[in-house]
Design a protein around this motif. Structure first.
Motif, PDB file in Angstrom:
ATOM      1  N   GLN A 495       0.839  -1.189   0.000  1.00 27.19           N
ATOM      2  CA  GLN A 495       0.000   0.000   0.000  1.00 27.19           C
ATOM      3  C   GLN A 495       0.878   1.244   0.000  1.00 27.19           C
ATOM      4  N   PHE A 496       0.331   2.352  -0.539  1.00 31.44           N
ATOM      5  CA  PHE A 496       1.118   3.568  -0.719  1.00 31.44           C
ATOM      6  C   PHE A 496       0.182   4.761  -0.870  1.00 31.44           C
ATOM      7  N   ASP A 497       0.783   5.957  -0.888  1.00 33.46           N
ATOM      8  CA  ASP A 497       0.030   7.189  -1.128  1.00 33.46           C
ATOM      9  C   ASP A 497       0.074   7.509  -2.618  1.00 33.46           C
ATOM     10  N   VAL A 498      -1.046   7.996  -3.158  1.00 35.30           N
ATOM     11  CA  VAL A 498      -1.103   8.454  -4.557  1.00 35.30           C
ATOM     12  C   VAL A 498      -0.789   9.935  -4.574  1.00 35.30           C
ATOM     13  N   VAL A 499       0.352  10.289  -5.177  1.00 44.35           N
ATOM     14  CA  VAL A 499       0.774  11.695  -5.238  1.00 44.35           C
ATOM     15  C   VAL A 499       0.054  12.422  -6.373  1.00 44.35           C
ATOM     16  N   ASP A 500       0.013  11.793  -7.547  1.00 44.46           N
ATOM     17  CA  ASP A 500      -0.605  12.414  -8.725  1.00 44.46           C
ATOM     18  C   ASP A 500      -1.296  11.324  -9.525  1.00 44.46           C
ATOM     19  N   GLU A 501      -2.609  11.444  -9.677  1.00 46.35           N
ATOM     20  CA  GLU A 501      -3.358  10.402 -10.376  1.00 46.35           C
ATOM     21  C   GLU A 501      -3.068  10.411 -11.878  1.00 46.35           C
ATOM     22  N   ASP A 502      -3.440   9.306 -12.510  1.00 40.44           N
ATOM     23  CA  ASP A 502      -3.223   9.122 -13.959  1.00 40.44           C
ATOM     24  C   ASP A 502      -3.927  10.242 -14.735  1.00 40.44           C
ATOM     25  N   ASP A 503      -3.143  10.939 -15.595  1.00 41.07           N
ATOM     26  CA  ASP A 503      -3.731  12.005 -16.414  1.00 41.07           C
ATOM     27  C   ASP A 503      -4.075  11.526 -17.815  1.00 41.07           C
ATOM     28  N   GLY A 504      -4.112  10.202 -17.967  1.00 37.55           N
ATOM     29  CA  GLY A 504      -4.400   9.647 -19.296  1.00 37.55           C
ATOM     30  C   GLY A 504      -3.197   9.047 -19.964  1.00 37.55           C
ATOM     31  N   SER A 505      -2.006   9.193 -19.359  1.00 30.59           N
ATOM     32  CA  SER A 505      -0.784   8.647 -19.949  1.00 30.59           C
ATOM     33  C   SER A 505      -0.607   7.175 -19.640  1.00 30.59           C
ATOM     34  N   GLY A 506      -1.400   6.646 -18.653  1.00 27.08           N
ATOM     35  CA  GLY A 506      -1.249   5.241 -18.258  1.00 27.08           C
ATOM     36  C   GLY A 506      -0.315   5.063 -17.073  1.00 27.08           C
ATOM     37  N   TRP A 507       0.157   6.173 -16.460  1.00 32.44           N
ATOM     38  CA  TRP A 507       1.102   6.110 -15.342  1.00 32.44           C
ATOM     39  C   TRP A 507       0.568   6.934 -14.158  1.00 32.44           C
ATOM     40  N   THR A 508       0.836   6.469 -12.946  1.00 36.16           N
ATOM     41  CA  THR A 508       0.415   7.151 -11.717  1.00 36.16           C
ATOM     42  C   THR A 508       1.649   7.400 -10.837  1.00 36.16           C
ATOM     43  N   MET A 509       1.724   8.614 -10.269  1.00 30.13           N
ATOM     44  CA  MET A 509       2.833   8.956  -9.366  1.00 30.13           C
ATOM     45  C   MET A 509       2.449   8.534  -7.939  1.00 30.13           C
ATOM     46  N   ILE A 510       3.301   7.740  -7.260  1.00 26.68           N
ATOM     47  CA  ILE A 510       3.006   7.252  -5.905  1.00 26.68           C
ATOM     48  C   ILE A 510       4.161   7.587  -4.960  1.00 26.68           C
ATOM     49  N   ARG A 511       3.881   7.456  -3.609  1.00 29.70           N
ATOM     50  CA  ARG A 511       4.916   7.557  -2.594  1.00 29.70           C
ATOM     51  C   ARG A 511       4.810   6.325  -1.714  1.00 29.70           C
ATOM     52  N   THR A 512       5.878   5.502  -1.696  1.00 32.62           N
ATOM     53  CA  THR A 512       5.854   4.256  -0.933  1.00 32.62           C
ATOM     54  C   THR A 512       5.984   4.546   0.554  1.00 32.62           C
ATOM     55  N   ASN A 513       5.765   3.544   1.387  1.00 26.24           N
ATOM     56  CA  ASN A 513       5.887   3.692   2.835  1.00 26.24           C
ATOM     57  C   ASN A 513       7.315   4.025   3.253  1.00 26.24           C
ATOM     58  N   GLN A 514       8.295   3.725   2.368  1.00 28.77           N
ATOM     59  CA  GLN A 514       9.679   4.063   2.662  1.00 28.77           C
ATOM     60  C   GLN A 514      10.005   5.502   2.261  1.00 28.77           C
ATOM     61  N   GLY A 515       9.029   6.219   1.704  1.00 26.93           N
ATOM     62  CA  GLY A 515       9.235   7.615   1.330  1.00 26.93           C
ATOM     63  C   GLY A 515       9.726   7.808  -0.091  1.00 26.93           C
ATOM     64  N   ASN A 516       9.810   6.743  -0.888  1.00 28.41           N
ATOM     65  CA  ASN A 516      10.278   6.860  -2.280  1.00 28.41           C
ATOM     66  C   ASN A 516       9.117   7.243  -3.190  1.00 28.41           C
ATOM     67  N   GLU A 517       9.356   8.241  -4.045  1.00 31.67           N
ATOM     68  CA  GLU A 517       8.350   8.653  -5.020  1.00 31.67           C
ATOM     69  C   GLU A 517       8.760   8.178  -6.408  1.00 31.67           C
ATOM     70  N   GLY A 518       7.764   7.806  -7.198  1.00 33.38           N
ATOM     71  CA  GLY A 518       8.054   7.373  -8.571  1.00 33.38           C
ATOM     72  C   GLY A 518       6.782   6.988  -9.311  1.00 33.38           C
ATOM     73  N   LEU A 519       6.928   6.747 -10.607  1.00 31.30           N
ATOM     74  CA  LEU A 519       5.798   6.382 -11.464  1.00 31.30           C
ATOM     75  C   LEU A 519       5.644   4.871 -11.521  1.00 31.30           C
ATOM     76  N   VAL A 520       4.369   4.405 -11.564  1.00 29.25           N
ATOM     77  CA  VAL A 520       4.068   2.990 -11.759  1.00 29.25           C
ATOM     78  C   VAL A 520       2.933   2.908 -12.774  1.00 29.25           C
ATOM     79  N   PRO A 521       2.836   1.805 -13.548  1.00 30.91           N
ATOM     80  CA  PRO A 521       1.726   1.662 -14.501  1.00 30.91           C
ATOM     81  C   PRO A 521       0.393   1.634 -13.757  1.00 30.91           C
ATOM     82  N   THR A 522      -0.572   2.424 -14.199  1.00 35.28           N
ATOM     83  CA  THR A 522      -1.884   2.488 -13.561  1.00 35.28           C
ATOM     84  C   THR A 522      -2.570   1.128 -13.557  1.00 35.28           C
ATOM     85  N   ALA A 523      -2.325   0.321 -14.619  1.00 30.23           N
ATOM     86  CA  ALA A 523      -2.980  -0.982 -14.725  1.00 30.23           C
ATOM     87  C   ALA A 523      -2.487  -1.961 -13.672  1.00 30.23           C
ATOM     88  N   TYR A 524      -1.371  -1.638 -12.963  1.00 31.15           N
ATOM     89  CA  TYR A 524      -0.804  -2.552 -11.982  1.00 31.15           C
ATOM     90  C   TYR A 524      -1.294  -2.263 -10.559  1.00 31.15           C
TER      91      TYR A 524
END
Length: 614
Positions: A495-524
């Motif tokens: 589980q994680f925080d959603v920083v920026d939801e998918d804007d139609g590109s197919g990718w979502t920006m998240i922040r993991t419990n360890q504090g790392n931010e990055g993009l992951v495929p929305t379908a995953y």
């Protein structure tokens, strides 16, 4: 050294055998040339036969289709034996092609008699002469060999006499009797006679050797040279004769092609049309117009009903037509102008037709189709406006439609993008004036389902107060390993925080419990709201995610925003609520009044006038 001074006999010493082989190679090569022309004759004959069969086949097909090609399948006047100008031309093409086939037969015959037979004769004659030269050389060689054998024989005889004389001399030294002295003298005389014989044989052999190498062989080599030059000279004549035979045949074929050309020049493209018109003209009357037929039960007249509430529906229709007709008129003017320009350019090229004519032709037809389609829509709207206005008379046909904008149950997800009207909750379209044309006539074309074309994996059905304050959360559905510094790795159930939801590109920006931010495929992932639920236990091992992640930098999805509620009226339609953000699948490009979109993974049609660009 000039070519006139070239001589095998002078320039090549002791070269009878290589010269003989070379000359005979040239003679044997004539077989290959003869074989070429024999096979060429066979090919020409086979070609002529197939050409004749082809002409016969197409003469039969022409006879069968002559009437339909000339004047159509059901002419008003039968043409009898008359044929269209194009068929007359085609008949001439087939006739002259048959004549070309006959000419090919004659050409084949000439190749065999004037070339093949002569090549065979040349080969036989030069071969016989070469064998005669070789037989002379064989005789001279045998004579030279015989003389050399006699020299060897005389040498052996001389050696033998020398040994006998030496033996007699040794006996005389042991015994000086008169008998031995006389014997020695006899031996010496015989030895000297043998020596003389040996020397004579040597001189004869040397003279004959010189004669063979410096006189006989050069003479024979010169004969070989003459024979080879004769063979090449006659070969040149035969090959030139082959060119003459073929050129003459081609000239006769060219005459037949000129006849075809002359007939082609007479085939005016309008002649076929004129004949078709002449044999298909008939008295024609325009079909009757449609007219109103009263119902057998409810007797009525053909007047429009212009009282209320029927008048409101007529106003709505008039409003829609009035809105659409300007668009169709502008499109018609543009299409017609482009069509006229392209048609003028195309007709200017009619004097110099090429097989590339189809490009402008196809473009003209495409423009024509577009114009005809748009013009039909223009006429429909124009007639509808005229009919409504004519029957309405002086009645007020102004039409204003104001719909109450319902608050979306998902409005808290969209912030303050919509403002309600202060007057009774009525809302006006941001992109239009105070008149709304709700054109809801379905297009006649069938709509395909695009379910799943856009994966909008946001759970919009969950909402509570805490989720609005804490922001969206997410849970990983599958394993994903980051492939770059701007991506994040996730594991199933994480589980994680959603920083920026998918804007139609197919990718979502998240922040993991360890504090790392990055993009992951929305379908995953699965996006939720508020506090995350308890991690799920994966009893079946690591799940495998989608085989292909979305492309980075892909084309963004376009969205439209619902202005009003619309309840689907069929399986191909989509229920929308005012404020919904709908992914655009197919815009209303054909003016049908319907747009196709996707909402929460469901795809369907909805009225174009019920939405605006997001």
């Amino acid at each position: 050294m000039s070519l006139q001074e070239v001589s095998i006999g002078n320039d090549l010493k002791d070269s009878f055998k290589p010269t003989s082989k070379w000359v005979n190679n040239g003679i044997n090569w004539i077989n290959d040339i003869e074989e070429f022309y024999r096979e060429r004759a066979t090919i020409e004959k086979e070609y002529a036969s197939k050409l004749s069969e082809l002409c016969k086949k197409h003469f039969e097909k022409k006879a069968k289709n002559s009437t339909s090609l000339s004047v159509g399948d059901e002419p008003q006047i039968t043409p009898g034996s008359l044929e269209s100008a194009s068929l007359v031309l085609w008949n001439e093409v087939l006739t002259q092609t048959e004549a070309i086939a006959e000419e090919k037969v004659s050409f084949s015959r000439e190749i065999n008699t004037k070339l093949g037979d002569n090549f065979s004769s040349l080969k036989n004659k030069t071969g016989r002469i070469a064998k005669q030269i070789e037989s002379i050389d064989e005789y001279l060689v045998s004579e030279k060999t015989k003389t050399e054998d006699e020299v060897n024989k005389a040498k052996k005889q001389y050696d033998s006499l020398c040994e006998s004389t030496e033996s007699a001399r040794q006996k005389t030294e042991k015994s000086s009797s008169e008998k031995h002295q006389q014997k020695l003298q006899e031996k010496e005389v015989a030895m000297n006679i043998g020596k003389n014989e040996y020397l004579i044989k040597i001189n004869i052999a040397n003279r004959l050797k010189d004669k063979y190498f410096y006189q006989d062989v050069p003479e024979l080599l010169d004969y070989f040279q003459e024979l080879n030059e004769t063979r090449v000279g006659l070969l040149n004549k035969l090959l030139k004769n082959a060119s003459i035979i073929e050129r003459n045949s081609n000239d006769r074929i060219k005459e037949k092609l000129h006849i075809i050309d002359s007939t082609i020049d007479q085939n005016n493209p309008k002649l076929d049309v004129a004949m078709f018109i002449k044999h298909n003209a008939f008295d024609w009357k325009e079909p009757q117009d449609f007219y109103f037929i009263p119902c057998a039960i409810w007797h009525d007249d053909e007047s429009l009903i212009t009282k209320e509430p029927e008048l409101t529906e007529l106003k709505r229709r008039l409003n829609v037509c009035s809105s659409d007709i300007a668009k169709y008129e502008d499109s018609c003017i543009e299409s017609k102008q482009s069509l006229e320009e392209l048609t003028a350019s195309r007709k200017a090229e009619l004097t110099n037709l090429t097989l590339k004519f189809d490009t402008k032709f196809n473009n003209s037809l495409s423009l024509l189709q577009r114009f005809l389609k748009t013009d039909s829509e223009r006429i429909k709207n124009e007639v509808e406006i005229e009919v409504i206005q004519n029957f309405a008379g002086d009645k007020d046909l102004s039409y204003f439609e104001v719909r109450e904008k319902k608050k979306s149950k998902f409005g808290f997800l969209r912030g303050k993008k919509h403002s309600s009207s202060s007057s009774g909750g009525a809302v006006a379209n941001d992109n239009s004036s105070d008149i709304h044309s709700l054109h809801t006539v379905k297009s006649g074309t069938s709509q395909k389902s695009h379910a799943g074309l856009f994966s909008l994996r946001r759970n919009r059905g969950q909402s509570n107060a805490s989720s609005a304050s804490t922001g969206p959360k997410g849970k990983a559905l599958y394993q994903y390993d980051a492939t770059g510094d701007d991506e994040a790795s996730i594991s199933p159930g994480e589980q994680f925080d959603v920083v920026d939801e998918d804007d139609g590109s197919g990718w979502t920006m998240i922040r993991t419990n360890q504090g790392n931010e990055g993009l992951v495929p929305t379908a995953y992932i699965e996006v939720t709201m508020g506090a995350p639920s308890a991690p799920s236990v994966n009893s079946g091992g690591k799940k495998k995610g989608p085989s292909v992640a979305p492309k980075r930098g892909a084309k963004r999805v376009q969205y439209v925003e619902a202005l009003y509620d619309y309840q689907a009226d069929g399986d191909d339609e989509l229920t929308i609520t005012a404020g919904d953000k709908i992914a655009l699948v197919q815009a209303d490009t054909d003016g049908s009044g319907w747009t196709e979109g996707e909402l929460n993974g469901v795809t369907g049609m909805f009225p174009t006038s019920y939405v605006k660009e997001a």
